[in-house]
Design a protein around this motif. Structure first.
Motif, PDB file in Angstrom:
ATOM      1  N   PRO A 156      18.110  65.609  60.080  1.00 20.09           N
ATOM      2  CA  PRO A 156      17.200  66.169  59.075  1.00 20.09           C
ATOM      3  C   PRO A 156      16.706  67.548  59.492  1.00 20.09           C
ATOM      4  CG  PRO A 156      16.094  64.470  60.361  1.00 20.09           C
ATOM      5  CD  PRO A 156      17.520  64.479  60.804  1.00 20.09           C
ATOM      6  N   ALA A 210       3.583  59.232  57.907  1.00 16.46           N
ATOM      7  CA  ALA A 210       4.870  58.606  58.223  1.00 16.46           C
ATOM      8  C   ALA A 210       4.820  57.107  57.933  1.00 16.46           C
ATOM      9  CB  ALA A 210       5.243  58.863  59.683  1.00 16.46           C
ATOM     10  N   GLU A 211       3.717  56.463  58.320  1.00 20.22           N
ATOM     11  CA  GLU A 211       3.580  55.026  58.067  1.00 20.22           C
ATOM     12  C   GLU A 211       3.556  54.756  56.563  1.00 20.22           C
ATOM     13  OE1 GLU A 211       1.930  56.637  60.376  1.00 20.22           O
ATOM     14  OE2 GLU A 211       1.648  55.413  62.160  1.00 20.22           O
ATOM     15  N   GLY A 241       7.247  55.741  62.055  1.00 20.73           N
ATOM     16  CA  GLY A 241       6.612  55.080  60.911  1.00 20.73           C
ATOM     17  C   GLY A 241       6.953  53.605  60.813  1.00 20.73           C
ATOM     18  N   ASN A 242       8.106  53.214  61.357  1.00 20.08           N
ATOM     19  CA  ASN A 242       8.553  51.825  61.269  1.00 20.08           C
ATOM     20  C   ASN A 242       8.318  51.041  62.552  1.00 20.08           C
ATOM     21  OD1 ASN A 242       9.666  51.357  58.650  1.00 20.08           O
ATOM     22  ND2 ASN A 242      11.220  52.887  59.145  1.00 20.08           N
ATOM     23  N   ALA A 271       6.960  55.110  55.112  1.00 18.48           N
ATOM     24  CA  ALA A 271       7.769  53.954  55.510  1.00 18.48           C
ATOM     25  C   ALA A 271       7.451  52.749  54.632  1.00 18.48           C
ATOM     26  CB  ALA A 271       7.536  53.638  56.990  1.00 18.48           C
ATOM     27  N   LEU A 277      10.241  60.789  63.082  1.00 18.39           N
ATOM     28  CA  LEU A 277       9.132  60.310  62.242  1.00 18.39           C
ATOM     29  C   LEU A 277       9.408  58.958  61.565  1.00 18.39           C
ATOM     30  CD1 LEU A 277       7.728  63.586  60.667  1.00 18.39           C
ATOM     31  CD2 LEU A 277       6.533  61.995  62.179  1.00 18.39           C
ATOM     32  N   PRO A 278      10.591  58.747  60.974  1.00 15.51           N
ATOM     33  CA  PRO A 278      10.807  57.434  60.345  1.00 15.51           C
ATOM     34  C   PRO A 278      10.793  56.297  61.358  1.00 15.51           C
ATOM     35  CG  PRO A 278      12.576  58.980  59.777  1.00 15.51           C
ATOM     36  CD  PRO A 278      11.731  59.651  60.795  1.00 15.51           C
ATOM     37  N   THR A 290      11.308  65.573  63.114  1.00  9.95           N
ATOM     38  CA  THR A 290      11.458  64.867  61.831  1.00  9.95           C
ATOM     39  C   THR A 290      12.454  63.705  61.934  1.00  9.95           C
ATOM     40  OG1 THR A 290      13.145  66.437  61.080  1.00  9.95           O
ATOM     41  CG2 THR A 290      10.885  66.902  60.445  1.00  9.95           C
ATOM     42  N   ALA A 291      13.381  63.768  62.888  1.00  4.76           N
ATOM     43  CA  ALA A 291      14.307  62.643  63.056  1.00  4.76           C
ATOM     44  C   ALA A 291      13.590  61.440  63.674  1.00  4.76           C
ATOM     45  CB  ALA A 291      15.487  63.054  63.928  1.00  4.76           C
ATOM     46  N   ARG A 303       9.249  68.853  54.798  1.00  2.00           N
ATOM     47  CA  ARG A 303      10.257  68.817  55.837  1.00  2.00           C
ATOM     48  C   ARG A 303      10.101  67.603  56.734  1.00  2.00           C
ATOM     49  NH1 ARG A 303      10.429  73.171  60.196  1.00  2.00           N
ATOM     50  NH2 ARG A 303       9.149  71.526  61.066  1.00  2.00           N
ATOM     51  N   ASN A 304       8.845  67.250  57.036  1.00  2.00           N
ATOM     52  CA  ASN A 304       8.636  66.047  57.839  1.00  2.00           C
ATOM     53  C   ASN A 304       9.193  64.825  57.130  1.00  2.00           C
ATOM     54  OD1 ASN A 304       7.454  67.422  59.888  1.00  2.00           O
ATOM     55  ND2 ASN A 304       5.358  67.007  59.259  1.00  2.00           N
ATOM     56  N   LYS A 353       5.955  72.139  55.150  1.00  2.00           N
ATOM     57  CA  LYS A 353       6.105  71.342  56.376  1.00  2.00           C
ATOM     58  C   LYS A 353       5.988  69.859  56.077  1.00  2.00           C
ATOM     59  CE  LYS A 353       4.998  74.694  59.916  1.00  2.00           C
ATOM     60  NZ  LYS A 353       4.009  75.222  60.859  1.00  2.00           N
ATOM     61  N   ALA A 369      11.727  64.839  55.340  1.00  2.00           N
ATOM     62  CA  ALA A 369      13.188  64.922  55.317  1.00  2.00           C
ATOM     63  C   ALA A 369      13.812  63.913  56.258  1.00  2.00           C
ATOM     64  CB  ALA A 369      13.643  66.334  55.693  1.00  2.00           C
ATOM     65  N   GLY A 370      13.102  63.567  57.330  1.00  2.00           N
ATOM     66  CA  GLY A 370      13.600  62.573  58.261  1.00  2.00           C
ATOM     67  C   GLY A 370      13.836  61.228  57.604  1.00  2.00           C
ATOM     68  N   PHE A 371      13.132  60.971  56.501  1.00  2.00           N
ATOM     69  CA  PHE A 371      13.307  59.709  55.781  1.00  2.00           C
ATOM     70  C   PHE A 371      14.465  59.793  54.789  1.00  2.00           C
ATOM     71  CE2 PHE A 371       9.042  59.458  57.370  1.00  2.00           C
ATOM     72  CZ  PHE A 371       8.871  58.117  57.661  1.00  2.00           C
ATOM     73  N   ARG A 372      15.156  60.933  54.796  1.00  2.88           N
ATOM     74  CA  ARG A 372      16.297  61.148  53.911  1.00  2.88           C
ATOM     75  C   ARG A 372      15.914  60.979  52.441  1.00  2.88           C
ATOM     76  NH1 ARG A 372      20.344  57.361  56.962  1.00  2.88           N
ATOM     77  NH2 ARG A 372      18.809  57.214  58.626  1.00  2.88           N
TER      78      ARG A 372
END
Lengths: 329, 598
Positions: free
Chosen positions: B215, A73-74, B243-244, A77, B239-240, B236-237, A104-105, A101, A107-110
């Motif tokens: 997401p 995730a980092e 991450g930030n 980002a 995670l960003p 997943t919503a 999909r994870n 997976k 996906a949260g970052f669009r």
């Protein structure tokens, strides 16, 4: 700005690192942000490294490589913050990770998913799939693939290769399989035609005739506005064997809305993508399929092709090469 | 007694070539000896008397008084004998009926979470935190902000948010927070660490609004009849956002180390573990140690994924395969320098049982995290890599600490050690961290191979009900089976996995003794242990597990004077009252490092 995302998965020895090393070093004209598990496996000639700064290696071909040891995730980002510098983001899933997976994870970052590519070792796959600890993960990886790259097909005996193919057909029946050696594949098959989201640019018009050196055919399909059902039928008929397809679609029930169609392997999406911005409301889709007129390309099994990756190996992947027009309206 | 943390007995290869040129971590100077042991003429600096001394020594479990000097325990015995050693200047520490215990040893936890968590506000429910209502959350954040005075716009981060403990019977929303905290972005991290609640300032900073799609695989809770995010984001919503998340810089973290260590010393812990140390964290700890910031000992386990990077950094001339180590690598392990020690290498083989990401041989009764049928979880690394890495660590004489919760993951490490030719006679003490769903036959293998479990009995309380549901009563009854392990002659540690659960030795003791879930179900009554056994797993046996039983873990002459004064004797009180125990004072090598304020 959003970057298309590709997840590269596969078990130990399947060739993920070989493929990533090519991506990071070859002159392909695309700027990839690549997230790897460990730099140790990345073996890049020092002369191709522009800069090495802690978690990030910058390559002279415009790509960067980030290590995900402190968390994927980092790392995502970090790349998303610099998205203007890249065309595409690649995440290497670890050897036992489920690449679906991982996708999909992300996906949260669009990040729009460009595809899940799973590499498999033609010699070892049957043993790996039977492994007491890893077997389930290996099979899950195959099932989650949009495209399977069956690598190292020069190594197994014909009987073993057939065993491997049968195993893939049993567990991932609908997934197209590209057979190769040393992870050599045309970029257009792996990542689609063109750079990033500039769809209009590469569906802009009829192109030169076939390049007979290319192993794939890129064709432009054009239609006027049509109903959703008619489009789905067209997609089924015209693109069944396309490894990839991408373009804009005009639907008759909402002609003012531009839709983006994307297909990789058996998975496709059709989503609203803004308006036409003064362009004519027309369906224009580029499809990429393996050429069937070359010897040995099509195997007895459906959905499995042998490619040698010649354009890739030469270091130049001519994105627009071989685009022909198929237009009947 | 010689103060020695050498790797004696750590492996078959105790004699290691001393051609140090390319030694792993050689540049850091690991391996220097620390203060020599106390000599016979060491002056007696302190005498503890006036309360029970629980020594945790086999031969002499109870004593009346202890003499301390030069950082060590000089004598233990009857009060009259010990008082006879007093000299002018000797300080007499009156216990006034309180109990003296050996300092606790953290069997497994994540020290690097401590400097982070001390800058966060605790919004957990009991027994971890004070919150039972939404009003409590607001009050708790308010008190935290009054004390810390964050600048407007600065993040306020809370941890332990758990809607199931709220009497309001609903999720906290941004509307609960906004009127009170309009000027600070607030993020309350969900107790699962898989989500958070944001206030409006937090949403704005993350660019999340009514136009943000949910997401796949994620949750963005929306206000009723609207698309506006209500507050809670999961999976997943989240995670960003994760991450930030703002990360404190090194200087800030160094400044937080005092408060971070007080988390340990205030609970009597004098040896902490950094149980999954990434390369940047190791560099931070080396600096913290060398600049004298550590008041307690910190045991670090470099994480296996970063080993190639560590070798490249510290042994740049070494040429080997991905997971190969220089012959001299073991010299970097097993000794303290400035209170920091590398004990062995941490491997992670599976995930967590409550998250259903552990790796079992038999499917869960409740399916996978997304309802998958026939779900057994999965390994985190391929078995071939485990086998190769373990063979290398065994060959180079480095202790293995393997995180394994499910029995299939435990099979992987047993297989790998067996393939490397390890037997109990090697005395390697390879640790299986968690060992939660270990099978009875696997405990036999532990004994055969000289392996040792670090259990997590707190799970019986925190997630016991979940385990019964997911794995069935039989498997759940054998979770962290401390009694069965001791019956086989295994020595065990017990841990909190801080910050997964709080650093609280008395909670660990209580859960080992009671094994009772939140709903009151006892998991495996036959696996309950007595108070002394529970205490051993936090002291002498935890010391043994990291090859420090000669210097720590009990109150005996020659050992380090790592001591804790507790208001009542944990061996005597009703286990139901164990969480009421108070630490009065904590000593590291004879020096007071924590004293309860009056």
């Amino acid at each position: 700005m959003t970057l298309p995302l590709t997840v590269i998965g596969g078990y130990l020895g399947a060739g993920k690192t070989t493929l990533l090393n090519r991506i990071l070093t070859e002159d392909h004209g695309r700027r990839f942000g690549v997230i790897v598990n460990d730099f140790g496996a990345v073996n890049v000639d020092a002369s191709l490294i522009a800069n090495h700064d802690g978690d990030t290696i910058s390559l002279t071909n415009g790509c960067i490589c980030c290590s995900a040891t402190d968390g994927t995730a980092e790392a995502i980002a970090r790349i998303v913050k610099r998205s203007a510098e890249f065309d595409h983001i690649i995440i290497e899933a670890s050897g036992v990770a489920e690449p679906g997976k991982v996708a999909r994870n992300a996906a949260g970052f669009r990040l729009p998913l460009d595809g899940v590519i799973v590499l498999a070792d033609a010699e070892q796959l049957p043993d790996q799939a039977a492994n007491r600890y890893a077997g389930r993960s290996v099979l899950a990886q195959l099932r989650q693939a949009d495209v399977i790259v069956l690598n190292k097909v020069d190594l197994p005996s014909p009987a073993r290769l057939e065993e491997t193919r049968a195993l893939i057909a049993r567990h991932a029946a609908d997934v197209p399989v590209l057979e190769t050696e040393q992870a050599r594949l045309p970029y257009a098959l792996l990542f689609g035609v063109g750079r990033g989201a500039a769809v209009a640019a590469w569906t802009a018009g009829p192109e030169a005739a076939h390049d007979h050196a290319a192993e794939y055919v890129a064709e432009l399909l054009e239609r006027g506005p049509m109903s959703r059902a008619a489009f789905e039928e067209l997609a089924q008929e015209q693109m069944e064997f396309a490894i990839r397809a991408k373009g804009h679609v005009a639907l008759s029930d909402a002609p003012e809305v531009r839709h983006l169609y994307q297909k990789v392997g058996r998975r496709w999406t059709l989503v609203p993508d803004g308006g036409w911005d003064g362009e004519p409301s027309r369906t224009r889709i580029v499809t990429i399929r393996i050429r069937e007129d070359l010897p040995n390309h099509r195997h007895a099994r459906q959905n499995m092709w042998r490619v040698s990756g010649a354009p890739f190996a030469s270091g130049v992947d001519r994105d627009r090469t071989g685009v022909s027009t198929q237009s009947d309206c | 007694m010689q103060r020695s943390h050498s790797s004696a007995g750590i492996s078959r290869r105790t004699v290691i070539k001393a051609t140090v040129a390319g030694a792993l971590f050689a540049a850091t100077g690991f391996g220097l000896a620390r203060t020599p042991g106390a000599r016979a003429d060491t002056p007696v600096e302190k005498i503890f008397r006036g309360g029970p001394v629980v020594t945790v020594e086999e031969g002499q479990p109870l004593a009346e008084a202890v003499a301390v000097g030069g950082g060590r325990i000089l004598a233990v015995g009857p009060e009259a004998e010990i008082m006879a050693l007093a000299a002018p200047g000797t300080e007499i520490v009156e216990l006034n009926g309180a109990t003296l215990l050996p300092g606790f040893i953290d069997g497994h936890g994540h020290f690097m979470n401590a400097p982070q968590i001390v800058s966060w506000v605790n919004v957990s429910g009991p027994p971890v935190g004070p919150v039972t209502s939404i009003e409590d959350i607001v009050t708790t954040i308010r008190a935290f902000m009054d004390e810390r005075r964050p600048a407007p716009g600065e993040w306020v981060i809370g941890y332990g948010y758990d809607p199931t403990v709220l009497s309001d019977g609903r999720e906290l929303t941004r509307d609960d927070l906004d009127p009170h905290f309009p000027d600070h972005p607030i993020m309350l991290i969900h107790v699962s660490n898989h989500g958070c609640v944001l206030n409006s300032a937090g949403f704005a900073l993350n660019g999340i609004d009514e136009n943000t799609p949910t997401p796949e695989g994620g949750v963005i809770l929306r206000k009723e009849g609207s698309n506006e995010p209500a507050g809670l984001l999961m999976e997943t919503a989240f995670l960003p956002i994760f991450g930030n998340m703002p990360k404190p810089d090194t200087e800030t973290l160094l400044g937080l180390l005092g408060a971070a260590q007080e988390i340990y010393t205030s609970r009597g812990v004098t040896t902490a573990q950094e149980g999954a140390t990434h390369k940047p964290d190791l560099e931070f700890l080396l600096r913290a140690a060398d600049e004298g910031h550590l008041v307690i000992d910190v045991v670090s386990l470099p994480i296996v994924f970063d080993v190639p990077a560590l070798v490249r950094e510290y042994a740049p001339d070494f040429r080997g395969g991905t997971m190969e180590l220089p012959d001299t690598a073991a010299q970097s392990f097993g000794r303290y320098r400035n209170r920091l020690k590398l004990a062995g290498i941490k491997m992670v083989l599976d995930g967590s049982p409550q998250g259903k990401t552990a790796f079992w041989t038999e499917p869960l009764l409740t399916g996978g995290p997304e309802g998958e049928e026939d779900h057994v979880g999965a390994p985190v690394v391929p078995p071939e890599m485990v086998t190769a890495a373990v063979a290398e660590f065994v060959d180079k004489g480095i202790q293995v600490f393997a995180h394994a919760n499910g029995d299939a993951a435990i099979d992987m490490i047993i297989d790998a050690l067996r393939a490397a030719g390890v037997t109990a006679a090697d005395g390697r003490r390879d640790v299986v961290i968690h060992s939660q769903f270990v099978r009875s036959d696997q405990l036999d293998a532990y004994a055969e191979l000289g392996m040792t479990p670090s259990f997590f009995t707190g799970h019986t309380f925190f997630w016991g009900d979940v385990h019964v549901e997911n794995t069935g009563p039989e498997r759940a009854a054998f979770i962290s089976p401390m009694a069965a392990a001791y019956e086989r002659g295994l020595r065990c540690s017990n841990h909190s996995d801080f910050s997964v659960t709080p650093i609280d030795p008395f909670l660990m003791m209580q859960t080992a003794i009671l094994r009772r879930s939140r709903s009151g179900v006892v998991l495996g009554p036959d696996q309950r242990v007595d108070a002394l056994t529970a205490l051993r797993s936090l002291t002498i046996d935890a010391a043994w597990q990291i090859f420090e039983e000669d210097t720590k873990g009990s109150i005996a002459p020659g050992k380090l004077a790592d001591l804790v004064i507790v208001d009542r004797n944990p061996l005597e009180i009703d286990p139901e009252e164990m969480l009421e125990l108070q630490v009065i004072e904590t000593f590291k090598e004879g020096a007071s490092v924590y004293r309860r304020s009056a």
